[in-house]
Scaffold this motif. Structure first.
Motif, short mmCIF file in Angstrom:
data_model
loop_
_atom_site.label_atom_id
_atom_site.label_comp_id
_atom_site.label_asym_id
_atom_site.label_seq_id
_atom_site.Cartn_x
_atom_site.Cartn_y
_atom_site.Cartn_z
N ILE A 1 1.67 25.10 1.83
CA ILE A 1 1.58 26.56 1.94
C ILE A 1 0.68 27.12 0.82
O ILE A 1 -0.46 27.47 1.06
CB ILE A 1 2.99 27.21 1.88
N SER A 2 1.20 27.15 -0.40
CA SER A 2 0.42 27.79 -1.48
C SER A 2 -0.64 26.86 -2.06
O SER A 2 -1.70 27.32 -2.50
CB SER A 2 1.35 28.27 -2.58
N GLY A 3 -0.39 25.54 -2.05
CA GLY A 3 -1.38 24.60 -2.59
C GLY A 3 -2.65 24.60 -1.76
O GLY A 3 -3.75 24.84 -2.26
N SER A 4 -2.49 24.37 -0.45
CA SER A 4 -3.65 24.33 0.45
C SER A 4 -4.03 25.71 0.96
O SER A 4 -5.12 25.90 1.51
CB SER A 4 -3.35 23.45 1.67
N GLY A 5 -3.13 26.69 0.82
CA GLY A 5 -3.31 28.01 1.41
C GLY A 5 -4.64 28.68 1.11
O GLY A 5 -5.23 29.29 2.01
N PRO A 6 -5.15 28.59 -0.13
CA PRO A 6 -6.46 29.22 -0.37
C PRO A 6 -7.54 28.70 0.59
O PRO A 6 -8.39 29.47 1.03
CB PRO A 6 -6.76 28.83 -1.83
N ALA A 7 -7.47 27.42 0.97
CA ALA A 7 -8.47 26.89 1.92
C ALA A 7 -8.30 27.54 3.30
O ALA A 7 -9.29 27.83 3.98
CB ALA A 7 -8.34 25.38 2.05
N TYR A 8 -7.04 27.79 3.71
CA TYR A 8 -6.82 28.43 5.02
C TYR A 8 -7.45 29.83 4.99
O TYR A 8 -8.08 30.26 5.96
CB TYR A 8 -5.34 28.56 5.37
N PHE A 9 -7.23 30.52 3.88
CA PHE A 9 -7.76 31.89 3.76
C PHE A 9 -9.29 31.87 3.80
O PHE A 9 -9.91 32.66 4.52
CB PHE A 9 -7.25 32.53 2.46
N PHE A 10 -9.90 30.94 3.04
CA PHE A 10 -11.37 30.91 3.02
C PHE A 10 -11.91 30.59 4.41
O PHE A 10 -12.95 31.12 4.82
CB PHE A 10 -11.88 29.90 1.98
N LEU A 11 -11.20 29.73 5.15
CA LEU A 11 -11.63 29.42 6.53
C LEU A 11 -11.60 30.68 7.40
O LEU A 11 -12.54 30.95 8.16
CB LEU A 11 -10.71 28.33 7.11
#
Ligand SMILES: NC(=O)c1ccc[n+]([C@@H]2O[C@H](COP(=O)([O-])OP(=O)(O)OC[C@H]3O[C@@H](n4cnc5c(N)ncnc54)[C@H](OP(=O)(O)O)[C@@H]3O)[C@@H](O)[C@H]2O)c1
Length: 264
Positions: A165-175
């Motif tokens: 969630i929060s660890g990988s989350g920035p990548a989801y947002f940038f996508l």
């Protein structure tokens, strides 16, 4: 990531008895942290036993090297750790038991920060090892709260879950931002304007969400007039079943975290 935490501690004026010792291999990295108030920055290039010096004087020892280097680093510093040292690992994919095995009797805490920590808006998961007390966790929580929020989770499973969630989350947002920029281009805007529109809309909406403290669904309702344009767009997005997609994506990340822990 370690540098972000050091900067957070200094910026927040958190008093650390005896100051903060930071080690890096290169002179260049050490120099970038040398001017910080209360920080002694050591380059192993010029002081090869710098890790031992830093570890021997510390109550909290943060391990910020790449995961594959953790075991060798622990072998190097374990003989020098104070009995009441708290060993905090930032490393992804290294289970608590592996760190505890090399840390002797000391308390061990595993953490999962994220990249917004570098701008003071991180979310960090922290998990207590078998020897970490409530007081130890309070110290570690305070450390990570200098660069954002901290959430206590249960063991390696909790770290693996929060990493999706929060660890990988920035990548989801940038996508999402990338795809939103593409949509702005599709509507005829030039590249520069498309980027500004997409980025500032998301950043502005995020700040509104924080400022209002309202449920996001309620804020969405407020910009969705009945029979209006937003309603039509949201209908299309809802058909994509984003909830199932995010669940499947985080399940895939969780499965990969378990694989990584086995060294795969
Ligand atoms: N970046 C993230 O989003 C993120 C999120 C969660 C967890 N993590 C974890 O954080 C850890 C660090 O990641 P990172 O992206 O910050 O890596 P990084 O930028 O490569 O930083 C690692 C640092 O460790 C120093 N170093 C290497 N070997 C050392 C040694 N033997 N003794 C002392 N210092 C040493 C390096 O110094 P030199 O450059 O001078 O060699 C470098 O400054 C990883 O374990 C990663 O899994 C990162």
């Amino acid at each position: 990531m370690g540098g972000a935490i050091v900067r957070g501690l200094v910026a927040n004026g958190i008093p650390v008895d005896g100051g903060i010792f930071v080690t890096n291999r290169s002179e260049a990295k050490a120099a970038s942290l040398a001017g910080l108030d209360g920080v002694t920055s050591i380059a192993l290039e010029s002081e090869p036993d710098g890790n031992a010096r830093a570890a021997s004087s510390a109550r909290v020892v943060v391990l910020g090297v790449k995961p594959y280097m953790i075991a060798a680093l622990l072998d190097e510093i374990a003989p020098h750790l104070a009995d009441d040292a708290i060993v905090v690992s930032l490393a992804a994919g290294i289970p608590l038991a592996q760190i505890e095995e090399k840390a002797g009797a000391r308390a061990v805490v595993r953490s999962m920060p994220n990249t917004p920590s570098t701008v003071g808006r991180g979310v960090t998961g922290i998990a207590a090892g078998s020897r970490a007390s409530g007081d130890d966790m309070a110290i570690v929580r305070r450390l990570f709260e200098t660069v954002g929020s901290a959430v206590e989770v249960d063991g390696d499973d909790g770290i693996d879950a929060i990493s999706t969630i929060s660890g990988s989350g920035p990548a989801y947002f940038f996508l999402l931002v990338e795809k939103f920029i593409d949509a702005a281009r599709h509507q005829g805007f030039d590249a520069e304007t498309a980027r500004l529109l997409a980025e500032q809309t998301f950043i502005g909406a995020a700040r509104l969400l924080e400022a209002e403290g309202e449920d996001p669904a309620e804020l969405r309702r407020r910009v969705t007039s009945p029979k209006g344009t937003t309603e039509k767009a949201v209908e299309v997005l809802q058909r994509a079943d984003l909830a199932s997609m995010f669940s499947a994506a985080t399940d895939a990340a969780y499965a990969r975290a378990k694989e990584l822990a086995t060294g795969a």
